[in-house]
Design a protein around this motif. Structure first.
Motif, mmCIF file in Angstrom:
data_model
loop_
_atom_site.group_PDB
_atom_site.id
_atom_site.type_symbol
_atom_site.label_atom_id
_atom_site.label_comp_id
_atom_site.label_asym_id
_atom_site.label_seq_id
_atom_site.Cartn_x
_atom_site.Cartn_y
_atom_site.Cartn_z
ATOM 1 N N LYS A 144 0.753 -1.233 -0.008
ATOM 2 C CA LYS A 144 -0.042 -0.063 -0.009
ATOM 3 C C LYS A 144 0.742 1.304 -0.115
ATOM 4 C CE LYS A 144 -4.440 -1.884 1.535
ATOM 5 N NZ LYS A 144 -4.112 -3.397 0.999
ATOM 6 N N ILE A 145 2.076 1.255 0.689
ATOM 7 C CA ILE A 145 2.898 2.348 0.702
ATOM 8 C C ILE A 145 3.494 2.290 -0.935
ATOM 9 C CG2 ILE A 145 5.323 3.110 1.149
ATOM 10 C CD1 ILE A 145 4.831 2.238 3.797
ATOM 11 N N GLU A 146 3.790 1.292 -1.547
ATOM 12 C CA GLU A 146 4.033 1.438 -3.020
ATOM 13 C C GLU A 146 2.887 2.236 -3.768
ATOM 14 O OE1 GLU A 146 6.998 1.020 -4.320
ATOM 15 O OE2 GLU A 146 7.577 0.650 -2.247
ATOM 16 N N ILE A 147 1.610 1.824 -3.475
ATOM 17 C CA ILE A 147 0.677 2.491 -4.199
ATOM 18 C C ILE A 147 0.316 3.647 -3.932
ATOM 19 C CG2 ILE A 147 -1.744 2.597 -4.296
ATOM 20 C CD1 ILE A 147 -2.182 -0.281 -3.733
ATOM 21 N N VAL A 148 0.740 4.440 -2.783
ATOM 22 C CA VAL A 148 0.719 5.609 -2.307
ATOM 23 C C VAL A 148 2.110 6.553 -3.245
ATOM 24 C CG1 VAL A 148 1.122 7.441 -0.509
ATOM 25 C CG2 VAL A 148 -0.421 5.294 0.006
ATOM 26 N N ARG A 149 3.035 5.703 -3.182
ATOM 27 C CA ARG A 149 4.175 6.397 -4.048
ATOM 28 C C ARG A 149 3.829 6.564 -5.432
ATOM 29 N NH1 ARG A 149 9.049 2.612 -1.228
ATOM 30 N NH2 ARG A 149 9.098 3.837 0.855
ATOM 31 N N LYS A 150 3.065 5.487 -5.917
ATOM 32 C CA LYS A 150 2.553 5.706 -7.344
ATOM 33 C C LYS A 150 1.821 6.881 -7.608
ATOM 34 C CE LYS A 150 -0.321 2.888 -9.544
ATOM 35 N NZ LYS A 150 -1.185 1.874 -9.852
ATOM 36 N N LEU A 151 0.664 6.885 -6.827
ATOM 37 C CA LEU A 151 -0.412 7.988 -6.788
ATOM 38 C C LEU A 151 0.524 9.262 -6.637
ATOM 39 C CD1 LEU A 151 -3.027 6.387 -4.645
ATOM 40 C CD2 LEU A 151 -3.210 6.815 -7.183
ATOM 41 N N ALA A 152 1.300 9.457 -5.761
ATOM 42 C CA ALA A 152 2.146 10.698 -5.625
ATOM 43 C C ALA A 152 2.952 11.061 -7.017
ATOM 44 C CB ALA A 152 3.116 10.442 -4.528
ATOM 45 N N ARG A 153 3.350 10.132 -7.544
ATOM 46 C CA ARG A 153 3.896 10.404 -8.912
ATOM 47 C C ARG A 153 2.735 11.337 -9.909
ATOM 48 N NH1 ARG A 153 6.543 5.678 -7.727
ATOM 49 N NH2 ARG A 153 5.468 4.282 -9.142
ATOM 50 N N GLU A 154 1.618 10.859 -9.833
ATOM 51 C CA GLU A 154 0.543 11.346 -10.605
ATOM 52 C C GLU A 154 0.189 12.586 -9.891
ATOM 53 O OE1 GLU A 154 -2.349 8.422 -11.887
ATOM 54 O OE2 GLU A 154 -1.055 6.858 -11.308
ATOM 55 N N TYR A 155 -0.116 12.728 -8.743
ATOM 56 C CA TYR A 155 -1.069 13.699 -8.186
ATOM 57 C C TYR A 155 -0.174 14.694 -7.251
ATOM 58 C CZ TYR A 155 -5.114 11.124 -9.746
ATOM 59 O OH TYR A 155 -5.910 10.444 -10.652
ATOM 60 N N ALA A 156 0.766 14.317 -6.793
ATOM 61 C CA ALA A 156 1.424 15.112 -5.636
ATOM 62 C C ALA A 156 2.167 16.043 -5.944
ATOM 63 C CB ALA A 156 2.047 14.426 -4.966
ATOM 64 N N ASP A 157 2.151 17.296 -5.403
ATOM 65 C CA ASP A 157 2.938 18.488 -5.798
ATOM 66 C C ASP A 157 4.537 18.281 -5.031
ATOM 67 O OD1 ASP A 157 1.732 20.612 -7.748
ATOM 68 O OD2 ASP A 157 0.091 20.105 -5.968
ATOM 69 N N VAL A 158 4.214 17.665 -3.909
ATOM 70 C CA VAL A 158 5.226 17.149 -2.921
ATOM 71 C C VAL A 158 5.088 15.928 -2.215
ATOM 72 C CG1 VAL A 158 4.734 18.745 -1.077
ATOM 73 C CG2 VAL A 158 6.935 18.115 -1.323
ATOM 74 N N TYR A 159 5.848 15.120 -1.931
ATOM 75 C CA TYR A 159 5.854 14.043 -1.357
ATOM 76 C C TYR A 159 6.861 13.655 -0.193
ATOM 77 C CZ TYR A 159 5.129 8.898 -0.645
ATOM 78 O OH TYR A 159 4.849 7.498 -0.147
ATOM 79 N N LEU A 160 6.276 13.428 1.097
ATOM 80 C CA LEU A 160 6.938 13.326 2.352
ATOM 81 C C LEU A 160 7.213 11.865 2.308
ATOM 82 C CD1 LEU A 160 8.522 14.153 4.839
ATOM 83 C CD2 LEU A 160 6.601 14.527 5.889
ATOM 84 N N PRO A 161 8.481 11.157 2.362
ATOM 85 C CA PRO A 161 8.593 9.653 2.697
ATOM 86 C C PRO A 161 8.604 9.343 4.173
ATOM 87 C CG PRO A 161 10.646 10.805 1.599
ATOM 88 C CD PRO A 161 9.556 11.887 1.737
ATOM 89 N N THR A 162 7.651 9.419 4.470
ATOM 90 C CA THR A 162 7.641 9.539 6.260
ATOM 91 C C THR A 162 8.122 8.327 6.777
ATOM 92 O OG1 THR A 162 5.297 10.396 5.901
ATOM 93 C CG2 THR A 162 6.177 10.406 8.025
ATOM 94 N N ASP A 163 7.787 7.181 6.027
ATOM 95 C CA ASP A 163 8.137 5.793 6.496
ATOM 96 C C ASP A 163 9.751 5.719 6.493
ATOM 97 O OD1 ASP A 163 7.359 2.927 7.741
ATOM 98 O OD2 ASP A 163 8.315 2.422 5.866
ATOM 99 N N GLY A 164 10.171 6.092 5.262
ATOM 100 C CA GLY A 164 11.598 5.717 5.161
ATOM 101 C C GLY A 164 12.430 6.689 5.991
ATOM 102 N N LEU A 165 11.949 7.741 6.124
ATOM 103 C CA LEU A 165 12.764 8.638 6.882
ATOM 104 C C LEU A 165 12.758 8.424 8.569
ATOM 105 C CD1 LEU A 165 12.020 12.347 5.115
ATOM 106 C CD2 LEU A 165 14.053 10.914 5.243
#
Length: 206
Positions: A144-165
């Motif tokens: 589901k994190i991978e899905i959020v990342r994919k959606l971010a590439r389509e829709y986000a102006d900025v993405y915070l990789p909270t889990d990784g950080l």
């Protein structure tokens, strides 16, 4: 002075005990710290901070709240942190929400924002802090994190990789000091996320 209406959206991590009678109350979680850091780093901006996170929410709840709690607010910037409850609420029986259903729900929210507001979108990665009782959540949370990342590439102006950080921050530190139950940040964890929030959102403010 430039004015910016910033909407925090999500579940209990964003709710953080806020006063539901006052949408400007930011509770005790990362929105409170993010607002402080943003005001300190951008004194030239007059921020209006609105927190409409609701404890227990899943992506399906954000779809239900899309009109009243996203579009009607007409924010300049909206941040979204959602997803851990889509896992947690199905963990006991491991009757996980299908990934395509999760994606469809999240996409509905993002598409609505894109089509019906002028808001710029900040997406925050759902996260899980290592605890023995919730370690198995990763089985469902990881895709589901991978899905959020994919959606971010389509829709986000900025993405915070909270889990990784967060995982990086645990090196040389005790993960449970960031969130004792693995999900809800302590003041230390909320401050850490709030500082990251202000840093990443700064890309939209310069």
């Amino acid at each position: 002075m430039r004015k910016i209406k910033l909407l925090f959206q999500g579940d209990s991590i964003t709710d953080a005990g806020r006063n539901y009678e006052d949408c400007h109350d930011l509770g005790g979680g990362y929105p409170k710290y993010a607002a402080q850091y943003l005001q300190e780093s951008h004194p030239e901006i007059d921020f209006e901070f609105i927190d409409l996170g609701i404890s227990g929410n899943q992506t399906k709840d954000l779809v239900a709240r899309l009109q009243n709690d996203f579009l009607a607010i007409d924010p300049d910037i909206v941040s979204i942190l959602i997803g851990v409850n889509d896992v947690w609420h199905h963990a006991e029986n491991r009757d996980w929400i299908p990934d395509d259903v999760f994606e469809e729900r999240y996409r509905t929210v993002l598409e609505g924002i894109k089509q019906h507001t002028h808001a710029r979108i900040m997406m925050m990665e759902p996260f899980l802090i290592p605890t023995e009782d919730k370690a198995f959540f990763r089985v469902d949370l990881a895709p589901k994190i991978e899905i959020v990342r994919k959606l971010a590439r389509e829709y986000a102006d900025v993405y915070l990789p909270t889990d990784g950080l967060l995982q990086a921050a645990f090196i040389g530190d005790d993960p449970l000091t960031f969130a004792a139950d693995g999900v809800h940040p302590t003041p230390k964890g909320a401050d850490f996320i709030g500082k990251l929030y202000a840093e990443y959102l700064g890309k939209l403010l310069s």
